[in-house]
Design a protein around this motif. Sequence first.
Motif, PDB file in Angstrom:
ATOM      1  N   ARG A  43       0.834  -1.194   0.000  1.00 40.11           N
ATOM      2  CA  ARG A  43       0.000   0.000   0.000  1.00 40.11           C
ATOM      3  C   ARG A  43       0.876   1.254   0.000  1.00 40.11           C
ATOM      4  O   ARG A  43       0.826   2.066   0.943  1.00 40.11           O
ATOM      5  CB  ARG A  43      -0.932   0.017   1.214  1.00 40.11           C
ATOM      6  CG  ARG A  43      -2.007  -1.035   1.193  1.00 40.11           C
ATOM      7  CD  ARG A  43      -2.967  -0.939   2.378  1.00 40.11           C
ATOM      8  NE  ARG A  43      -2.362  -0.590   3.665  1.00 40.11           N
ATOM      9  CZ  ARG A  43      -1.779  -1.439   4.501  1.00 40.11           C
ATOM     10  NH1 ARG A  43      -1.700  -2.701   4.191  1.00 40.11           N
ATOM     11  NH2 ARG A  43      -1.272  -1.021   5.649  1.00 40.11           N
ATOM     12  N   PRO A  44       1.672   1.450  -1.053  1.00 38.86           N
ATOM     13  CA  PRO A  44       2.539   2.631  -1.064  1.00 38.86           C
ATOM     14  C   PRO A  44       1.712   3.910  -1.186  1.00 38.86           C
ATOM     15  O   PRO A  44       0.584   3.892  -1.685  1.00 38.86           O
ATOM     16  CB  PRO A  44       3.407   2.433  -2.312  1.00 38.86           C
ATOM     17  CG  PRO A  44       2.555   1.597  -3.209  1.00 38.86           C
ATOM     18  CD  PRO A  44       1.770   0.694  -2.293  1.00 38.86           C
ATOM     19  N   ARG A  45       2.281   4.993  -0.726  1.00 42.34           N
ATOM     20  CA  ARG A  45       1.653   6.295  -0.936  1.00 42.34           C
ATOM     21  C   ARG A  45       1.899   6.677  -2.387  1.00 42.34           C
ATOM     22  O   ARG A  45       3.039   6.636  -2.860  1.00 42.34           O
ATOM     23  CB  ARG A  45       2.281   7.328  -0.006  1.00 42.34           C
ATOM     24  CG  ARG A  45       1.751   8.722  -0.212  1.00 42.34           C
ATOM     25  CD  ARG A  45       2.397   9.705   0.738  1.00 42.34           C
ATOM     26  NE  ARG A  45       1.960  11.053   0.426  1.00 42.34           N
ATOM     27  CZ  ARG A  45       2.562  12.143   0.867  1.00 42.34           C
ATOM     28  NH1 ARG A  45       3.620  12.039   1.651  1.00 42.34           N
ATOM     29  NH2 ARG A  45       2.113  13.325   0.535  1.00 42.34           N
ATOM     30  N   GLU A  46       0.860   7.020  -3.107  1.00 41.81           N
ATOM     31  CA  GLU A  46       1.005   7.429  -4.501  1.00 41.81           C
ATOM     32  C   GLU A  46       0.644   8.905  -4.646  1.00 41.81           C
ATOM     33  O   GLU A  46      -0.409   9.337  -4.184  1.00 41.81           O
ATOM     34  CB  GLU A  46       0.121   6.597  -5.423  1.00 41.81           C
ATOM     35  CG  GLU A  46       0.644   5.209  -5.632  1.00 41.81           C
ATOM     36  CD  GLU A  46       0.005   4.504  -6.818  1.00 41.81           C
ATOM     37  OE1 GLU A  46      -0.993   5.021  -7.381  1.00 41.81           O
ATOM     38  OE2 GLU A  46       0.495   3.432  -7.176  1.00 41.81           O
ATOM     39  N   ILE A  47       1.526   9.627  -5.304  1.00 37.46           N
ATOM     40  CA  ILE A  47       1.305  11.041  -5.576  1.00 37.46           C
ATOM     41  C   ILE A  47       1.275  11.172  -7.086  1.00 37.46           C
ATOM     42  O   ILE A  47       2.248  10.798  -7.759  1.00 37.46           O
ATOM     43  CB  ILE A  47       2.419  11.916  -4.971  1.00 37.46           C
ATOM     44  CG1 ILE A  47       2.565  11.606  -3.473  1.00 37.46           C
ATOM     45  CG2 ILE A  47       2.126  13.385  -5.206  1.00 37.46           C
ATOM     46  CD1 ILE A  47       3.812  12.174  -2.866  1.00 37.46           C
ATOM     47  N   LYS A  48       0.180  11.677  -7.627  1.00 35.55           N
ATOM     48  CA  LYS A  48      -0.008  11.693  -9.078  1.00 35.55           C
ATOM     49  C   LYS A  48      -0.059  13.108  -9.627  1.00 35.55           C
ATOM     50  O   LYS A  48      -0.784  13.952  -9.101  1.00 35.55           O
ATOM     51  CB  LYS A  48      -1.293  10.950  -9.445  1.00 35.55           C
ATOM     52  CG  LYS A  48      -1.247   9.482  -9.066  1.00 35.55           C
ATOM     53  CD  LYS A  48      -2.519   8.763  -9.437  1.00 35.55           C
ATOM     54  CE  LYS A  48      -2.418   7.296  -9.027  1.00 35.55           C
ATOM     55  NZ  LYS A  48      -3.605   6.556  -9.414  1.00 35.55           N
ATOM     56  N   GLY A  49       0.718  13.335 -10.678  1.00 39.37           N
ATOM     57  CA  GLY A  49       0.710  14.606 -11.376  1.00 39.37           C
ATOM     58  C   GLY A  49       1.775  15.570 -10.878  1.00 39.37           C
ATOM     59  O   GLY A  49       2.151  15.547  -9.710  1.00 39.37           O
TER      60      GLY A  49
END
Length: 120
Positions: free
Chosen positions: A46-52
């Motif tokens: 469950r990694p932290r995802e940062i998009k854009g």
Amino acid sequence: MQDKIKPVTSTGIKRAIETRDGRALASFYADHAVARIVDRNNPPSRPREIKGRAAIGAFWDDICGRAMTHRVEVTIAEDDQMAFTQACAYPDGAKVLCMSVVRLENGLIADQTIVQAWDE
């Protein structure tokens, strides 16, 4: 005024990280970039995802705005991939070690995985 987008280089990323320049770091990312962070609070499943680019820029602004030092120790670049280690220290002596692997598209970061560990 919008920041100028420029291709990432190992020298450029080192300079931006070590001078805590979040704006310069954000300029290295493609619009559709994704950064994944794996650490104690964000395990591999469950990694932290940062998009854009904008969201990644806000992430870097937060990191660069903290009272701490950053030093890029090792950088390896080949074709459309780059990896680097980053050693950080807070004024109280607490340390953070980050390892980052990026995939480039047209000279910009399209995908990044950051694994970090810190003193507790």
